[in-house]
Design a protein around this motif. Sequence first.
Motif, PDB file in Angstrom:
ATOM      1  N   LEU A  59     -25.339  19.917  14.453  1.00  0.00           N
ATOM      2  CA  LEU A  59     -24.413  18.853  14.814  1.00  0.00           C
ATOM      3  C   LEU A  59     -24.762  18.212  16.151  1.00  0.00           C
ATOM      4  CD1 LEU A  59     -21.136  20.636  13.712  1.00  0.00           C
ATOM      5  CD2 LEU A  59     -22.618  19.126  12.373  1.00  0.00           C
ATOM      6  N   ARG A  60     -25.708  18.777  16.868  1.00  0.00           N
ATOM      7  CA  ARG A  60     -26.132  18.237  18.162  1.00  0.00           C
ATOM      8  C   ARG A  60     -27.215  17.183  17.956  1.00  0.00           C
ATOM      9  NH1 ARG A  60     -26.588  22.771  22.561  1.00  0.00           N
ATOM     10  NH2 ARG A  60     -24.420  23.384  22.594  1.00  0.00           N
ATOM     11  N   PRO A  61     -27.404  16.323  18.960  1.00  0.00           N
ATOM     12  CA  PRO A  61     -28.518  15.368  18.863  1.00  0.00           C
ATOM     13  C   PRO A  61     -29.851  16.114  18.681  1.00  0.00           C
ATOM     14  CG  PRO A  61     -27.065  14.810  20.696  1.00  0.00           C
ATOM     15  CD  PRO A  61     -26.614  16.145  20.175  1.00  0.00           C
ATOM     16  N   HIS A  62     -30.625  15.680  17.746  1.00  0.00           N
ATOM     17  CA  HIS A  62     -31.927  16.275  17.404  1.00  0.00           C
ATOM     18  C   HIS A  62     -31.795  17.721  16.910  1.00  0.00           C
ATOM     19  CE1 HIS A  62     -33.553  12.707  19.257  1.00  0.00           C
ATOM     20  NE2 HIS A  62     -32.930  12.991  20.367  1.00  0.00           N
ATOM     21  N   GLY A  63     -30.591  18.105  16.510  1.00  0.00           N
ATOM     22  CA  GLY A  63     -30.354  19.475  16.044  1.00  0.00           C
ATOM     23  C   GLY A  63     -31.087  19.797  14.757  1.00  0.00           C
ATOM     24  N   LYS A  96     -31.371  24.000   1.844  1.00  0.00           N
ATOM     25  CA  LYS A  96     -30.045  24.553   1.525  1.00  0.00           C
ATOM     26  C   LYS A  96     -29.197  24.696   2.783  1.00  0.00           C
ATOM     27  CE  LYS A  96     -31.481  26.888  -2.644  1.00  0.00           C
ATOM     28  NZ  LYS A  96     -31.925  28.128  -3.259  1.00  0.00           N
ATOM     29  N   ILE A  97     -29.821  25.099   3.884  1.00  0.00           N
ATOM     30  CA  ILE A  97     -29.096  25.206   5.157  1.00  0.00           C
ATOM     31  C   ILE A  97     -28.607  23.830   5.585  1.00  0.00           C
ATOM     32  CG2 ILE A  97     -29.366  25.663   7.642  1.00  0.00           C
ATOM     33  CD1 ILE A  97     -31.311  27.945   6.825  1.00  0.00           C
ATOM     34  N   LEU A  98     -29.478  22.829   5.511  1.00  0.00           N
ATOM     35  CA  LEU A  98     -29.114  21.477   5.944  1.00  0.00           C
ATOM     36  C   LEU A  98     -28.062  20.852   5.039  1.00  0.00           C
ATOM     37  CD1 LEU A  98     -32.617  19.973   6.845  1.00  0.00           C
ATOM     38  CD2 LEU A  98     -30.917  20.942   8.394  1.00  0.00           C
ATOM     39  N   ALA A  99     -28.120  21.136   3.746  1.00  0.00           N
ATOM     40  CA  ALA A  99     -27.201  20.506   2.790  1.00  0.00           C
ATOM     41  C   ALA A  99     -25.807  21.119   2.815  1.00  0.00           C
ATOM     42  CB  ALA A  99     -27.786  20.592   1.383  1.00  0.00           C
ATOM     43  N   LEU A 114     -23.336  12.814  10.468  1.00  0.00           N
ATOM     44  CA  LEU A 114     -24.108  13.308  11.608  1.00  0.00           C
ATOM     45  C   LEU A 114     -25.510  13.760  11.219  1.00  0.00           C
ATOM     46  CD1 LEU A 114     -21.364  15.460  13.360  1.00  0.00           C
ATOM     47  CD2 LEU A 114     -22.418  13.387  14.256  1.00  0.00           C
ATOM     48  N   VAL A 115     -25.641  14.406  10.080  1.00  0.00           N
ATOM     49  CA  VAL A 115     -26.893  15.078   9.724  1.00  0.00           C
ATOM     50  C   VAL A 115     -27.866  14.179   8.951  1.00  0.00           C
ATOM     51  CG1 VAL A 115     -27.832  16.987   8.340  1.00  0.00           C
ATOM     52  CG2 VAL A 115     -25.900  17.375   9.863  1.00  0.00           C
ATOM     53  N   CYS A 116     -27.355  13.329   8.066  1.00  0.00           N
ATOM     54  CA  CYS A 116     -28.252  12.528   7.226  1.00  0.00           C
ATOM     55  C   CYS A 116     -29.200  11.619   8.009  1.00  0.00           C
ATOM     56  CB  CYS A 116     -27.455  11.740   6.186  1.00  0.00           C
ATOM     57  SG  CYS A 116     -26.765  12.802   4.899  1.00  0.00           S
ATOM     58  N   PRO A 117     -28.749  10.932   9.065  1.00  0.00           N
ATOM     59  CA  PRO A 117     -29.724  10.136   9.834  1.00  0.00           C
ATOM     60  C   PRO A 117     -30.832  11.006  10.433  1.00  0.00           C
ATOM     61  CG  PRO A 117     -27.482   9.478  10.393  1.00  0.00           C
ATOM     62  CD  PRO A 117     -27.369  10.707   9.538  1.00  0.00           C
ATOM     63  N   GLN A 118     -30.481  12.230  10.809  1.00  0.00           N
ATOM     64  CA  GLN A 118     -31.494  13.149  11.349  1.00  0.00           C
ATOM     65  C   GLN A 118     -32.452  13.605  10.247  1.00  0.00           C
ATOM     66  OE1 GLN A 118     -30.198  16.154  14.247  1.00  0.00           O
ATOM     67  NE2 GLN A 118     -28.128  15.359  13.938  1.00  0.00           N
TER      68      GLN A 118
END
Length: 181
Positions: A59-63, A96-99, A114-118
């Motif tokens: 959830l952090r920038p560049h996480g 799986k972790i990211l999804a 938050l995560v999809c753009p990364q």
Amino acid sequence: MQASPRLCLQEKTGEGVSEEERAQCRETLRQLLDRVYQPLAVQELLILQGGSKQKSRLLRPHGVHAVVRGIMEGTGGGSGADAAAVDWRKCDVVAKILAACPQQCLSVEDYYKLVCPQVLDLLHIQDKVTARQFQRVATTTLLTMAKGHPQLAEKYLLQPMLAPLLRCSSAAGNGWSLPAP
């Protein structure tokens, strides 16, 4: 009252540690982790915690980049079918972790925002070896997210990814368009 490193590392005694001391230790640990090379911090914390508690790092920038690098570092050095299979298995695990939306998120949609753009940023890595791994993770994550939450994956992954193509095709007069987000 300042928490000493010794207190933070000290084993519980019969009297225990107060909630205030725990909060100070958590803050000290957070400050320490913020100063460490993030992929290394992720890698070491994954070993210590078994992986599940690293979701907040996403959830952090560049996480996402830090978590992917932390897990994938050291992969890709081998050759042959066995090394390729290990690489793909790691990509599947990372996807799986990211999804999976962590418990601390209010909603799956907030998490995807938050995560999809990364995840899409993983497609733009320049180093060839790293790019191959990160692109595998990104595409596997996209597929995993699309299976789990198709509407959110379309909104936060597919539409942003296809937007330049659609702009070109609409400029050429083909009339294709995506539904508004």
